[in-house]
Motif scaffolding. Structure first.
Motif, PDB file in Angstrom:
ATOM      1  N   SER A   1       0.850  -1.198   0.000  1.00  0.00           N
ATOM      2  CA  SER A   1       0.000   0.000   0.000  1.00  0.00           C
ATOM      3  C   SER A   1       0.878   1.238   0.000  1.00  0.00           C
ATOM      4  O   SER A   1       1.994   1.227   0.527  1.00  0.00           O
ATOM      5  N   VAL A   2       0.369   2.273  -0.615  1.00  0.00           N
ATOM      6  CA  VAL A   2       1.201   3.452  -0.825  1.00  0.00           C
ATOM      7  C   VAL A   2       0.527   4.729  -0.363  1.00  0.00           C
ATOM      8  O   VAL A   2      -0.686   4.793  -0.192  1.00  0.00           O
ATOM      9  N   TYR A   3       1.359   5.707  -0.157  1.00  0.00           N
ATOM     10  CA  TYR A   3       0.907   7.074  -0.022  1.00  0.00           C
ATOM     11  C   TYR A   3       1.264   7.763  -1.345  1.00  0.00           C
ATOM     12  O   TYR A   3       2.315   7.493  -1.921  1.00  0.00           O
ATOM     13  N   LEU A   4       0.388   8.672  -1.799  1.00  0.00           N
ATOM     14  CA  LEU A   4       0.609   9.342  -3.069  1.00  0.00           C
ATOM     15  C   LEU A   4       0.556  10.848  -2.886  1.00  0.00           C
ATOM     16  O   LEU A   4      -0.221  11.358  -2.072  1.00  0.00           O
ATOM     17  N   PHE A   5       1.368  11.543  -3.653  1.00  0.00           N
ATOM     18  CA  PHE A   5       1.497  12.983  -3.501  1.00  0.00           C
ATOM     19  C   PHE A   5       1.599  13.665  -4.869  1.00  0.00           C
ATOM     20  O   PHE A   5       2.063  13.068  -5.837  1.00  0.00           O
ATOM     21  N   TRP A   6       1.188  14.920  -4.871  1.00  0.00           N
ATOM     22  CA  TRP A   6       1.540  15.817  -5.960  1.00  0.00           C
ATOM     23  C   TRP A   6       2.225  17.030  -5.335  1.00  0.00           C
ATOM     24  O   TRP A   6       1.712  17.637  -4.393  1.00  0.00           O
ATOM     25  N   TYR A   7       3.396  17.333  -5.890  1.00  0.00           N
ATOM     26  CA  TYR A   7       4.133  18.519  -5.477  1.00  0.00           C
ATOM     27  C   TYR A   7       4.199  19.472  -6.670  1.00  0.00           C
ATOM     28  O   TYR A   7       4.250  19.044  -7.832  1.00  0.00           O
ATOM     29  N   VAL A   8       4.265  20.782  -6.378  1.00  0.00           N
ATOM     30  CA  VAL A   8       4.413  21.787  -7.422  1.00  0.00           C
ATOM     31  C   VAL A   8       5.712  22.545  -7.177  1.00  0.00           C
ATOM     32  O   VAL A   8       6.084  22.815  -6.031  1.00  0.00           O
ATOM     33  N   GLN A   9       6.410  22.820  -8.264  1.00  0.00           N
ATOM     34  CA  GLN A   9       7.645  23.601  -8.177  1.00  0.00           C
ATOM     35  C   GLN A   9       7.520  24.790  -9.114  1.00  0.00           C
ATOM     36  O   GLN A   9       7.552  24.638 -10.338  1.00  0.00           O
TER      37      GLN A   9
ATOM     38  N   LEU B   1      -3.488   9.515   1.618  1.00  0.00           N
ATOM     39  CA  LEU B   1      -2.947   8.567   2.595  1.00  0.00           C
ATOM     40  C   LEU B   1      -3.891   7.379   2.757  1.00  0.00           C
ATOM     41  O   LEU B   1      -3.458   6.224   2.811  1.00  0.00           O
ATOM     42  N   SER B   2      -5.187   7.685   2.871  1.00  0.00           N
ATOM     43  CA  SER B   2      -6.203   6.642   2.993  1.00  0.00           C
ATOM     44  C   SER B   2      -7.556   7.328   2.898  1.00  0.00           C
ATOM     45  O   SER B   2      -7.646   8.559   2.811  1.00  0.00           O
ATOM     46  N   GLY B   3      -8.633   6.540   2.917  1.00  0.00           N
ATOM     47  CA  GLY B   3      -9.965   7.125   2.927  1.00  0.00           C
ATOM     48  C   GLY B   3     -10.461   7.466   1.546  1.00  0.00           C
ATOM     49  O   GLY B   3     -10.230   6.726   0.592  1.00  0.00           O
ATOM     50  N   SER B   4     -11.137   8.594   1.424  1.00  0.00           N
ATOM     51  CA  SER B   4     -11.748   8.992   0.161  1.00  0.00           C
ATOM     52  C   SER B   4     -10.717   9.041  -0.954  1.00  0.00           C
ATOM     53  O   SER B   4      -9.627   9.594  -0.782  1.00  0.00           O
ATOM     54  N   THR B   5     -11.106   8.503  -2.085  1.00  0.00           N
ATOM     55  CA  THR B   5     -10.145   8.439  -3.201  1.00  0.00           C
ATOM     56  C   THR B   5     -10.033   9.765  -3.927  1.00  0.00           C
ATOM     57  O   THR B   5      -9.097   9.962  -4.690  1.00  0.00           O
TER      58      THR B   5
ATOM     59  N   SER C   1       5.221   6.925  -1.794  1.00  0.00           N
ATOM     60  CA  SER C   1       6.042   6.321  -0.748  1.00  0.00           C
ATOM     61  C   SER C   1       5.252   5.166  -0.151  1.00  0.00           C
ATOM     62  O   SER C   1       4.030   5.144  -0.223  1.00  0.00           O
ATOM     63  N   GLU C   2       5.960   4.222   0.424  1.00  0.00           N
ATOM     64  CA  GLU C   2       5.299   3.084   1.053  1.00  0.00           C
ATOM     65  C   GLU C   2       4.710   3.550   2.375  1.00  0.00           C
ATOM     66  O   GLU C   2       5.384   4.185   3.170  1.00  0.00           O
ATOM     67  N   GLY C   3       3.439   3.183   2.613  1.00  0.00           N
ATOM     68  CA  GLY C   3       2.803   3.584   3.849  1.00  0.00           C
ATOM     69  C   GLY C   3       3.459   2.944   5.051  1.00  0.00           C
ATOM     70  O   GLY C   3       3.778   1.769   5.044  1.00  0.00           O
ATOM     71  N   TYR C   4       3.710   3.729   6.073  1.00  0.00           N
ATOM     72  CA  TYR C   4       4.234   3.249   7.344  1.00  0.00           C
ATOM     73  C   TYR C   4       5.495   2.402   7.191  1.00  0.00           C
ATOM     74  O   TYR C   4       5.672   1.408   7.857  1.00  0.00           O
TER      75      TYR C   4
END
Lengths: 113, 115
Positions: B30-38, B51-55, B94-97
């Motif tokens: 399971s993963v955590y997903l992010f969007w970063y802006v530069q 992280l979890s919950g609502s998609t 990133s991998e969760g936990y």
């Protein structure tokens, strides 16, 4: 107030020199990171420290040595600089080693001539 | 091992048009997903995270992203872009936990807004 700060912002130096980049965070975080962003904007982690302990050490030449005098500071020292070291180096921090949300500094643009 | 693919290196759109920046990931856990802006000559700023919950995740500046586990995607969308949205956008995973939070970044998508 700057959360994650880096000095210097720009660094121009010649091949063979030794240089350091400093990073400080005032967020009270336990974990800090160094990333390298190359000319194609590709961002790759180099090191991570948690409470002054090295926890991530990617395949980086041993000319690069991170040092964490305390958990609010993570400095990067580079020996015998090479042309390929030219990049933007970003420092980041997170609450702890399990926290994936990272806060980035403004970057240090290193140019080796 | 985790990886992130951003399918478009550049996306030009007209001001006030909708935009979607695509991101696919691969991971065995399971993963955590992010969007970063530069923004130009600046550091990375977190736009949003899953992280979890609502998609469906809402972020800053009117951006949102939808986590689709079956398609292993986390596309970023905005219904109407502004000139100030011109920047480089990075998807990350990133991998969760995990014992050490190593974030893997995609190669970035340059969003350029035309007036």
């Amino acid at each position: 107030d700057t959360a994650v700060s880096q000095t210097p912002k720009y660094l121009v130096t010649q091949m063979g020199n030794d240089k350091s980049i400093k990073c400080e965070q005032n967020l009270g975080h336990d974990t800090m990171y160094w990333y390298k962003q190359d000319s194609k904007k590709f961002l790759k982690i180099m090191f991570s420290y948690n409470n002054k302990e090295l926890i991530i050490n990617e395949t980086v030449p041993n000319r690069f040595s991170p040092k964490s005098p305390d958990k609010a500071h993570l400095n990067l020292h580079i020996n015998s600089l090479e042309l390929g070291d030219s990049a933007v180096y970003f420092c980041a921090s997170s609450q702890d080693r399990a926290s994936s949300e990272q806060y980035f500094g403004p970057g240090t643009r290193l140019t080796v001539t | 091992a985790q990886s992130v693919t951003q399918l478009d290196s550049q996306v030009p759109v007209f001001e006030e048009a909708p935009v979607e920046l695509r991101c696919n990931y691969s991971s065995s856990v399971s993963v955590y997903l992010f969007w970063y802006v530069q923004y130009p000559n600046q550091g990375l700023q977190l736009l949003l995270k899953y992280l979890s919950g609502s998609t469906l995740v809402k972020g800053i500046n009117g951006f949102e992203a939808e986590f689709n586990k079956s398609q292993t995607s986390f596309h970023l969308r905005k219904p109407s872009v502004h000139i100030s949205d011109t920047a480089e956008y990075f998807c990350a995973v990133s991998e969760g936990y995990s014992s050490a939070s190593k974030i893997i970044f995609g190669s970035g998508t340059r969003l350029s807004i035309r007036p």
